[in-house]
Design a protein around this motif. Sequence first.
Motif, PDB file in Angstrom:
ATOM      1  N   ALA A  19      23.785  65.278  38.990  1.00 34.71           N
ATOM      2  CA  ALA A  19      23.542  65.812  40.508  1.00 34.71           C
ATOM      3  C   ALA A  19      22.455  66.693  40.422  1.00 34.71           C
ATOM      4  O   ALA A  19      22.296  67.883  39.637  1.00 34.71           O
ATOM      5  N   ARG A  20      21.638  66.680  41.635  1.00 37.62           N
ATOM      6  CA  ARG A  20      20.497  67.705  41.650  1.00 37.62           C
ATOM      7  C   ARG A  20      20.482  68.458  42.866  1.00 37.62           C
ATOM      8  O   ARG A  20      19.882  69.654  42.949  1.00 37.62           O
ATOM      9  N   GLU A  21      21.303  67.895  43.769  1.00 33.22           N
ATOM     10  CA  GLU A  21      21.114  68.645  45.137  1.00 33.22           C
ATOM     11  C   GLU A  21      22.252  68.986  45.435  1.00 33.22           C
ATOM     12  O   GLU A  21      22.739  70.249  46.330  1.00 33.22           O
ATOM     13  N   ARG A  22      23.641  68.020  45.480  1.00 36.17           N
ATOM     14  CA  ARG A  22      24.789  68.432  46.199  1.00 36.17           C
ATOM     15  C   ARG A  22      25.878  67.898  45.180  1.00 36.17           C
ATOM     16  O   ARG A  22      26.024  66.672  44.719  1.00 36.17           O
TER      17      ARG A  22
ATOM     18  N   GLN B   9      21.087  75.615  38.713  1.00 35.01           N
ATOM     19  CA  GLN B   9      19.718  74.767  39.190  1.00 35.01           C
ATOM     20  C   GLN B   9      19.288  74.242  40.377  1.00 35.01           C
ATOM     21  O   GLN B   9      18.678  73.341  40.643  1.00 35.01           O
ATOM     22  N   GLY B  10      19.941  74.878  41.253  1.00 32.56           N
ATOM     23  CA  GLY B  10      19.780  74.620  42.827  1.00 32.56           C
ATOM     24  C   GLY B  10      20.842  73.786  43.370  1.00 32.56           C
ATOM     25  O   GLY B  10      20.669  73.370  44.549  1.00 32.56           O
ATOM     26  N   CYS B  11      22.052  73.266  42.547  1.00 32.24           N
ATOM     27  CA  CYS B  11      22.739  72.342  43.172  1.00 32.24           C
ATOM     28  C   CYS B  11      23.763  73.078  43.957  1.00 32.24           C
ATOM     29  O   CYS B  11      24.319  74.022  43.460  1.00 32.24           O
ATOM     30  N   ALA B  12      24.070  72.641  45.231  1.00 31.95           N
ATOM     31  CA  ALA B  12      25.013  73.302  46.063  1.00 31.95           C
ATOM     32  C   ALA B  12      26.190  72.686  45.739  1.00 31.95           C
ATOM     33  O   ALA B  12      26.391  71.383  45.822  1.00 31.95           O
ATOM     34  N   VAL B  13      27.173  73.378  45.313  1.00 28.19           N
ATOM     35  CA  VAL B  13      28.480  72.737  45.015  1.00 28.19           C
ATOM     36  C   VAL B  13      29.787  73.417  45.790  1.00 28.19           C
ATOM     37  O   VAL B  13      29.922  74.426  45.993  1.00 28.19           O
ATOM     38  N   ARG B  14      30.633  72.572  46.323  1.00 26.18           N
ATOM     39  CA  ARG B  14      31.569  72.921  47.269  1.00 26.18           C
ATOM     40  C   ARG B  14      32.911  72.223  46.573  1.00 26.18           C
ATOM     41  O   ARG B  14      32.907  70.889  46.574  1.00 26.18           O
ATOM     42  N   VAL B  15      34.022  72.862  46.580  1.00 32.51           N
ATOM     43  CA  VAL B  15      35.177  72.263  46.209  1.00 32.51           C
ATOM     44  C   VAL B  15      36.157  72.731  47.161  1.00 32.51           C
ATOM     45  O   VAL B  15      36.407  73.976  47.307  1.00 32.51           O
ATOM     46  N   ALA B  16      37.065  71.826  47.449  1.00 32.12           N
ATOM     47  CA  ALA B  16      38.093  72.063  48.327  1.00 32.12           C
ATOM     48  C   ALA B  16      39.413  71.538  47.706  1.00 32.12           C
ATOM     49  O   ALA B  16      39.587  70.114  47.654  1.00 32.12           O
ATOM     50  N   VAL B  17      40.339  72.271  47.433  1.00 32.78           N
ATOM     51  CA  VAL B  17      41.451  71.976  47.031  1.00 32.78           C
ATOM     52  C   VAL B  17      42.719  72.214  47.920  1.00 32.78           C
ATOM     53  O   VAL B  17      42.598  72.811  48.946  1.00 32.78           O
ATOM     54  N   GLY B  18      44.000  71.352  47.666  1.00 33.00           N
ATOM     55  CA  GLY B  18      45.001  71.451  48.563  1.00 33.00           C
ATOM     56  C   GLY B  18      45.767  72.764  48.743  1.00 33.00           C
ATOM     57  O   GLY B  18      45.880  73.660  47.770  1.00 33.00           O
TER      58      GLY B  18
END
Length: 253
Positions: free
Chosen positions: A105-108, A136-145
């Motif tokens: 991954a490079r962006e998301r 490195q500029g990658c947007a990381v989004r994590v959604a857990v219960g």
Amino acid sequence: MWGETQVPNERLRAVMATGGWTYATLAEKVEVDPKSVERWVNLNRTPRRSTAILAAETLGEDVHALWPALRQARPARAVSPELVALYDQRADIPVSTFVEMLTQARERIDVLVYAAVFLHEAYPRLNDLLRERAAQGCAVRVAVGDADSPNVQQRGQEEKFGHGIESRCRLALLHYRPLIGTPGVEVRTHGTTLYNSLYRADDQVMVNAHVWGVNAYGAPVWHLRRHGEGGMFDTYAQSFDAVWATATPVQGV
């Protein structure tokens, strides 16, 4: 080609005339033979969907207004061009497959799960990997219960794991909590009815189906790669965004 009649396509003729388009100029724009455009107008032939969409965009007109036949359902394909692989169950997939995809991954990177603690358990460097990608500029989004959500608790009953899923949600949050405050990384909790777990890296996504009464590790997974706009990949990407908008940001300690 779709079916034809001998009744001219007057709507198309009028739109072309208004915009000053000739058979030749429109044909050049959409890369077809001028005789094809002439048949669209005079014989009311309907072009292939992709060509029709391009022509409609060029003319600034709604594609279905020009060619109503395109409103008909498209025939099912034996294999979608977006489908990379189909797995009988998640347990069949080496964790290295998920890790390799995330590493590319490079962006998301988007992760939408109830818990999915298998990732941290099988790959203890997961947080380090996510930090490296974010750096490195990658947007990381994590959604857990959200362990206290009625929907999460209902899922536990369906899986016949009882309160086990709530414990796994809390454990997942403990795994991801050290990422709170990392630039480029966001962690949220959600209380939605989750129909699929999603693991996205740029234009690839692993979709782990949720099956009533079956734990996610025993349910099918399809690996998709985005192929143009409006396909299955975009459907799941939009699904993630919809859940994310309702999720609650996790605050630091």
